[in-house]
Design a protein around this motif. Structure first.
Motif, mmCIF file in Angstrom:
data_model
loop_
_atom_site.group_PDB
_atom_site.id
_atom_site.type_symbol
_atom_site.label_atom_id
_atom_site.label_comp_id
_atom_site.label_asym_id
_atom_site.label_seq_id
_atom_site.Cartn_x
_atom_site.Cartn_y
_atom_site.Cartn_z
ATOM 1 N N LEU A 1 0.830 -1.201 0.000
ATOM 2 C CA LEU A 1 0.000 0.000 0.000
ATOM 3 C C LEU A 1 0.868 1.257 0.000
ATOM 4 O O LEU A 1 0.601 2.215 -0.725
ATOM 5 C CB LEU A 1 -0.947 -0.010 1.206
ATOM 6 N N VAL A 2 1.947 1.245 0.787
ATOM 7 C CA VAL A 2 2.870 2.379 0.815
ATOM 8 C C VAL A 2 3.523 2.543 -0.551
ATOM 9 O O VAL A 2 3.691 3.665 -1.042
ATOM 10 C CB VAL A 2 3.925 2.212 1.934
ATOM 11 N N ARG A 3 3.859 1.444 -1.207
ATOM 12 C CA ARG A 3 4.446 1.515 -2.554
ATOM 13 C C ARG A 3 3.452 2.122 -3.543
ATOM 14 O O ARG A 3 3.826 2.941 -4.384
ATOM 15 C CB ARG A 3 4.890 0.125 -3.010
ATOM 16 N N ALA A 4 2.192 1.729 -3.447
ATOM 17 C CA ALA A 4 1.163 2.307 -4.313
ATOM 18 C C ALA A 4 1.046 3.807 -4.052
ATOM 19 O O ALA A 4 0.899 4.596 -4.987
ATOM 20 C CB ALA A 4 -0.174 1.612 -4.091
ATOM 21 N N LEU A 5 1.128 4.192 -2.797
ATOM 22 C CA LEU A 5 1.095 5.612 -2.434
ATOM 23 C C LEU A 5 2.283 6.339 -3.061
ATOM 24 O O LEU A 5 2.133 7.418 -3.634
ATOM 25 C CB LEU A 5 1.114 5.769 -0.914
ATOM 26 N N LEU B 1 2.174 9.454 -5.622
ATOM 27 C CA LEU B 1 2.871 10.711 -5.340
ATOM 28 C C LEU B 1 3.876 11.042 -6.439
ATOM 29 O O LEU B 1 4.048 12.209 -6.790
ATOM 30 C CB LEU B 1 3.559 10.649 -3.972
ATOM 31 N N ASP B 2 4.525 10.001 -6.997
ATOM 32 C CA ASP B 2 5.448 10.232 -8.118
ATOM 33 C C ASP B 2 4.707 10.812 -9.320
ATOM 34 O O ASP B 2 5.257 11.635 -10.057
ATOM 35 C CB ASP B 2 6.171 8.947 -8.517
ATOM 36 N N GLU B 3 3.461 10.369 -9.527
ATOM 37 C CA GLU B 3 2.654 10.948 -10.601
ATOM 38 C C GLU B 3 2.406 12.436 -10.352
ATOM 39 O O GLU B 3 2.347 13.234 -11.285
ATOM 40 C CB GLU B 3 1.312 10.228 -10.725
ATOM 41 N N LEU B 4 2.251 12.775 -9.085
ATOM 42 C CA LEU B 4 1.968 14.166 -8.726
ATOM 43 C C LEU B 4 3.207 15.049 -8.801
ATOM 44 O O LEU B 4 3.140 16.176 -9.289
ATOM 45 C CB LEU B 4 1.368 14.249 -7.321
ATOM 46 N N ASP B 5 4.328 14.545 -8.282
ATOM 47 C CA ASP B 5 5.513 15.406 -8.162
ATOM 48 C C ASP B 5 6.650 15.030 -9.112
ATOM 49 O O ASP B 5 7.739 15.577 -9.017
ATOM 50 C CB ASP B 5 6.015 15.442 -6.716
ATOM 51 N N GLY B 6 6.395 14.095 -10.019
ATOM 52 C CA GLY B 6 7.424 13.706 -10.982
ATOM 53 C C GLY B 6 8.601 12.976 -10.364
ATOM 54 O O GLY B 6 9.669 12.894 -10.952
#
Length: 142
Positions: free
Chosen positions: A107-111, A115-120
């Motif tokens: 779940l943390v990995r999915a998070l 977040l990588d999608e959001l902040d690149g």
């Protein structure tokens, strides 16, 4: 009455009911349902459960003339699901939650991926930067 026993002691009780009688984000309910505790996780079945839920939701919306796939496309549903996971984890972390199982780690990995999608892939320095990125992500859903 409200009496619990003969000694007039009172006990607190609570029930959690995730049903809501108004408009909301169905993907949020699914995120809360699939990952509620440390003993059970549905990572192996997550995609098929999401597809089943989405298909059933679309059938119900169409049968009741309330919408369908054009009102909530699959991609938008999945994005809202991921954002709901982020919100859920933020809430849990604010209450002292720590990752303690393989399911939690997934779940943390999915998070992290969301977040990588959001902040690149580069952590923003300010919360406001994440809020702006979330706004852009949500606007892209609509």
């Amino acid at each position: 009455g409200n009496d619990i026993n003969d000694d007039d002691e009172r006990a607190a009780a609570a029930a959690i009911d995730f049903q809501y009688t108004g408009a909301g984000v169905p993907a949020e309910d699914v995120a809360y349902l699939l990952f509620p505790d440390a003993y059970i996780n549905y990572w192996g079945e997550e995609n098929s459960l999401l597809q089943y839920y989405y298909s059933t939701l679309m059938d119900c919306l169409m049968m009741s003339n309330k919408g369908g796939p054009s009102s909530l496309p699959w991609k938008a549903f999945c994005s809202l699901y991921k954002l709901s996971q982020v919100e859920m984890i933020i809430h849990w972390l604010s209450r002292g939650w720590v990752s303690s199982t393989i399911g939690d780690a997934k779940l943390v990995r999915a998070l992290e991926e969301t977040l990588d999608e959001l902040d690149g892939g580069s952590a923003f320095e300010k919360k406001s930067q994440y809020m702006n990125a979330l706004e852009v992500m949500v606007e892209s859903i609509e």
